[in-house]
Write a protein that holds these residues in place. Structure first.
Motif, PDB file in Angstrom:
ATOM      1  N   VAL A   1       2.087  -7.086 -33.834  1.00 56.82           N
ATOM      2  CA  VAL A   1       1.158  -6.499 -32.888  1.00 56.82           C
ATOM      3  C   VAL A   1       1.923  -5.377 -32.355  1.00 56.82           C
ATOM      4  CG1 VAL A   1      -0.406  -7.045 -31.193  1.00 56.82           C
ATOM      5  CG2 VAL A   1      -0.094  -8.995 -32.583  1.00 56.82           C
ATOM      6  N   THR A   2       1.568  -4.213 -32.487  1.00 60.13           N
ATOM      7  CA  THR A   2       2.452  -3.208 -31.895  1.00 60.13           C
ATOM      8  C   THR A   2       2.113  -2.821 -30.657  1.00 60.13           C
ATOM      9  OG1 THR A   2       1.237  -1.439 -32.878  1.00 60.13           O
ATOM     10  CG2 THR A   2       2.664  -2.364 -34.382  1.00 60.13           C
TER      11      THR A   2
ATOM     12  N   LYS B   1      -3.774  -1.806 -27.878  1.00 51.43           N
ATOM     13  CA  LYS B   1      -3.920  -1.771 -26.242  1.00 51.43           C
ATOM     14  C   LYS B   1      -4.569  -3.075 -25.669  1.00 51.43           C
ATOM     15  CE  LYS B   1      -2.028   2.315 -26.215  1.00 51.43           C
ATOM     16  NZ  LYS B   1      -0.378   2.401 -25.702  1.00 51.43           N
ATOM     17  N   ASN B   2      -5.138  -3.678 -26.348  1.00 49.74           N
ATOM     18  CA  ASN B   2      -6.051  -4.931 -26.031  1.00 49.74           C
ATOM     19  C   ASN B   2      -5.511  -6.149 -26.948  1.00 49.74           C
ATOM     20  OD1 ASN B   2      -7.590  -6.618 -24.776  1.00 49.74           O
ATOM     21  ND2 ASN B   2      -9.498  -6.029 -25.576  1.00 49.74           N
TER      22      ASN B   2
ATOM     23  N   GLN C   1       5.758  -3.660 -25.765  1.00 48.04           N
ATOM     24  CA  GLN C   1       6.479  -4.271 -26.665  1.00 48.04           C
ATOM     25  C   GLN C   1       5.844  -4.533 -27.946  1.00 48.04           C
ATOM     26  OE1 GLN C   1       6.934  -8.375 -25.161  1.00 48.04           O
ATOM     27  NE2 GLN C   1       9.210  -8.548 -25.664  1.00 48.04           N
ATOM     28  N   ASN C   2       6.652  -4.651 -28.964  1.00 40.16           N
ATOM     29  CA  ASN C   2       6.061  -5.200 -30.520  1.00 40.16           C
ATOM     30  C   ASN C   2       6.419  -6.810 -30.395  1.00 40.16           C
ATOM     31  OD1 ASN C   2       5.396  -2.666 -31.121  1.00 40.16           O
ATOM     32  ND2 ASN C   2       6.921  -2.579 -32.567  1.00 40.16           N
TER      33      ASN C   2
ATOM     34  N   GLU D   1      -6.233  -1.043 -36.724  1.00 41.48           N
ATOM     35  CA  GLU D   1      -5.406  -0.251 -36.083  1.00 41.48           C
ATOM     36  C   GLU D   1      -4.493  -1.018 -34.859  1.00 41.48           C
ATOM     37  OE1 GLU D   1      -7.777   2.735 -34.259  1.00 41.48           O
ATOM     38  OE2 GLU D   1      -6.020   3.490 -33.153  1.00 41.48           O
ATOM     39  N   GLY D   2      -3.196  -0.752 -34.909  1.00 39.05           N
ATOM     40  CA  GLY D   2      -2.306  -1.286 -33.904  1.00 39.05           C
ATOM     41  C   GLY D   2      -1.611  -2.454 -34.403  1.00 39.05           C
TER      42      GLY D   2
END
Lengths: 116, 111
Positions: free
Chosen positions: A78-79, A83-84, A17-18, A62-63
């Protein structure tokens, strides 16, 4: 009273989810910033914007993505590529007056993001 | 490059003094000091520009040694309200738009 408003205070994200964190300021500041804070890591810069319709990557972009369509607003997305994402997110702003290093940054109360 | 703060943590009794240091391997244009209580926003304390100036805010003062690329924050006669994490932030040049923060020093003042 002038200040910086971040919302929501707490946010939960599902896998894939974004999510978007809001930051609004009524201080008439030109520059706005997004920081990520992890325990023991201090504040790390994600993105910053010196002027409307312009922004630059910080150390850990990134992200994440941002937009700056209005002077008062600097939302952070936050896309799912991040991953974290679990962290405390802080938005800040400052006036552009004087030299770049001689004006303080003013911070919002933060958004705490967690993964479900 | 992230400035290095020392110590990482310190415990004081009310009325005692403390010094927190902030060092950089790069030439510094200015040093900013903030205090953050747990779960809250960082609060601005003071800015020091290159030139070796000292500043003070009540019983908290700071110095900036350009040659050593180091700043020190001095807390005298500490109060319970001084508890929190202290961060230094540095600009490494007039052309830099980025304030880079250290990892912080956790200060605990006990009665």
């Amino acid at each position: 009273d002038g200040g910086i408003t971040q919302s929501p205070k707490y946010l939960f994200r599902k896998e894939g989810q974004n999510v978007t964190l809001s930051c609004e300021q009524n201080l008439n500041h030109d520059a706005m910033y997004w920081y990520r804070q992890d325990p023991g890591q201090g504040l790390r810069l994600i993105y910053y914007s010196q002027i409307v319709n312009d922004f630059q990557k910080g150390d850990i972009a990134e992200g994440y993505s941002v937009s700056r369509e209005k002077k008062e607003s600097f939302p952070l997305t936050v896309t799912s590529a991040q991953k974290n994402p679990t962290a405390f997110y802080l938005c800040a702003s400052k006036t552009a007056g004087g030299g770049r290093g001689n004006q303080p940054q003013h911070f919002g109360d933060g958004t705490r993001l967690s993964i479900l | 490059q992230q400035p290095v703060q020392s110590p990482q943590a310190v415990i004081l009794r009310e009325g005692e003094d403390a010094v927190i240091n902030c060092s950089s391997s790069k030439a510094l244009y200015s040093v900013h000091w903030y205090r953050q209580k747990h779960g809250e926003a960082p609060v601005f304390l003071m800015i020091l520009l290159k030139g070796g100036e000292q500043k003070g805010h009540e019983k908290i003062s700071a110095s900036f040694n350009e040659k050593k690329q180091q700043s020190s924050l001095y807390l005298t006669a500490s109060q319970l309200s001084y508890s929190g994490t202290y961060f230094c932030g540095t600009y490494s040049g007039a052309g830099s738009y980025q304030l880079t923060f250290g990892k912080g020093t956790k200060l605990s003042v006990i009665p």
